[in-house]
Scaffold this motif. Sequence first.
Motif, mmCIF file in Angstrom:
data_model
loop_
_atom_site.group_PDB
_atom_site.id
_atom_site.type_symbol
_atom_site.label_atom_id
_atom_site.label_comp_id
_atom_site.label_asym_id
_atom_site.label_seq_id
_atom_site.Cartn_x
_atom_site.Cartn_y
_atom_site.Cartn_z
ATOM 1 N N THR A 60 -3.592 -8.274 -4.242
ATOM 2 C CA THR A 60 -4.628 -8.601 -3.262
ATOM 3 C C THR A 60 -4.730 -7.524 -2.195
ATOM 4 O O THR A 60 -5.830 -7.104 -1.821
ATOM 5 N N LEU A 61 -3.588 -7.060 -1.714
ATOM 6 C CA LEU A 61 -3.595 -5.995 -0.710
ATOM 7 C C LEU A 61 -4.173 -4.706 -1.276
ATOM 8 O O LEU A 61 -4.889 -3.980 -0.583
ATOM 9 N N ALA A 62 -3.870 -4.426 -2.547
ATOM 10 C CA ALA A 62 -4.444 -3.234 -3.185
ATOM 11 C C ALA A 62 -5.962 -3.352 -3.277
ATOM 12 O O ALA A 62 -6.695 -2.378 -3.039
ATOM 13 N N THR A 74 -3.329 -6.740 7.768
ATOM 14 C CA THR A 74 -3.455 -6.773 6.318
ATOM 15 C C THR A 74 -4.747 -6.113 5.857
ATOM 16 O O THR A 74 -4.813 -5.541 4.761
ATOM 17 N N GLY A 75 -5.778 -6.158 6.683
ATOM 18 C CA GLY A 75 -7.040 -5.531 6.309
ATOM 19 C C GLY A 75 -7.045 -4.033 6.512
ATOM 20 O O GLY A 75 -7.601 -3.284 5.707
ATOM 21 N N GLU A 76 -6.442 -3.561 7.593
ATOM 22 C CA GLU A 76 -6.516 -2.139 7.935
ATOM 23 C C GLU A 76 -5.231 -1.360 7.633
ATOM 24 O O GLU A 76 -5.242 -0.142 7.645
ATOM 25 N N ALA A 77 -4.130 -2.050 7.409
ATOM 26 C CA ALA A 77 -2.875 -1.363 7.071
ATOM 27 C C ALA A 77 -2.287 -1.989 5.811
ATOM 28 O O ALA A 77 -1.081 -2.228 5.713
ATOM 29 N N ALA A 78 -3.145 -2.237 4.821
ATOM 30 C CA ALA A 78 -2.732 -2.968 3.618
ATOM 31 C C ALA A 78 -1.619 -2.252 2.880
ATOM 32 O O ALA A 78 -0.671 -2.885 2.391
ATOM 33 N N LEU A 79 -1.690 -0.926 2.782
ATOM 34 C CA LEU A 79 -0.668 -0.195 2.039
ATOM 35 C C LEU A 79 0.679 -0.250 2.748
ATOM 36 O O LEU A 79 1.727 -0.318 2.096
ATOM 37 N N VAL A 80 0.667 -0.201 4.070
ATOM 38 C CA VAL A 80 1.914 -0.291 4.824
ATOM 39 C C VAL A 80 2.539 -1.672 4.638
ATOM 40 O O VAL A 80 3.751 -1.813 4.411
ATOM 41 N N VAL A 81 1.699 -2.715 4.737
ATOM 42 C CA VAL A 81 2.198 -4.075 4.542
ATOM 43 C C VAL A 81 2.751 -4.247 3.135
ATOM 44 O O VAL A 81 3.846 -4.797 2.926
ATOM 45 N N ALA A 82 2.020 -3.742 2.136
ATOM 46 C CA ALA A 82 2.477 -3.856 0.751
ATOM 47 C C ALA A 82 3.763 -3.060 0.535
ATOM 48 O O ALA A 82 4.686 -3.525 -0.150
#
Length: 376
Positions: A54-56, A12-20
């Motif tokens: 939050t991810l953004a 979630t910290g390093e691949a936030a856009l992928v997770v979102a």
Amino acid sequence: MTIPVFFLGWPTGEAALVVAGASMIDAARRGLRGDFTGRRGRIALALTATAWATLAFVYVRGARSQDSFEGPLRDTLGDDYAAVAAQERRRRPHGVLRTSWTRRRYVPRSNVIRYGPHRQNVADVWRRSDLPRDGRAPVLLQVPGGAWAIGMRRPQAYPMMAELAERGWICVSMAYRVSPRNTWPAHIVDVKRALAWVKENIADYGGDPDFVAISGGSAGGHLTALAALTPNDPQWQPGFTDADTSVVAAVPIYGRYDWFTGEGSGRPEFLGILQRYIVKKRFADHRDVYLDASPITRVHPDAPPFFVLHGTDDSIIPVQEGREFVEALTTTSTNPVVYAEIPHAQHAFDFFGSPHGHFTATAVAHFLDWVKATRG
């Protein structure tokens, strides 16, 4: 709790856009199915949208962290560094998905080599296809992490090696014998053996055997620091004691530098793992083995230039360990020691093609280019 905290916080910290993005696709599927109708559905959608926001925020915060990487270089190396950094052409981050494919661009099958007698003694030689074979390009040996028990060279450090390869460097990404099947010091012996192979053979690929740096993260950071601080040490060069295993610079990232302290968060558990799976000797009976394996005890005035990076939110190896190692280096070494402490960064923050991964790659390239420029 350090392991689940890491595996929840890392992607979630390093691949936030992928997770979102994955979450949005799933939300669209659920919306078409009618899951968000009614009061409970609207509440669920609101909570999901809050997670996206939050991810953004996490992504934007990482995208604004470049000065945490470059600032320490500027402060420590001064105008010489600024001149080197100013010469680069800016490149955008590859992104998480694209980064996973970068090896194909730089490593043809003929560049997968064997550097030693053991099955695990294999490495990938990263180089641009247009690099001249007689060009004497600078070289980096990349040592993978994995708690001395995994050691997979793929896909670690792809953003950094792609950056350096584009700049005309040659990167050698190695694997090594791992525990519990193998016992310490097999790991550092293999790193030394890989360095010896590079010095003897890299000219065939267009590399300069007289300019070899070393880098690695986590367990690879430990092995990187230890190898850089113990050049030509015969105890870890069995059968190749005459080989040159010195390096011109070292870049350990979120490494473990202390194998002997028993107090502190996670320290007793870590020593227990070393005794049971890695060293396989009781600390009380073989304290010298653990001290010898600790880079913090091996610092000396002639240490090569170091660039040490560590994240403040590292749940696997607390940031204090990086600080203590840098303090020991700084007070002893006559060469530059640069320390970049990355706010909010978890362990393995450079793994993906995230902003942190991209900034790590460019900062390391700047540091190594500075070392090359100042050596003449």
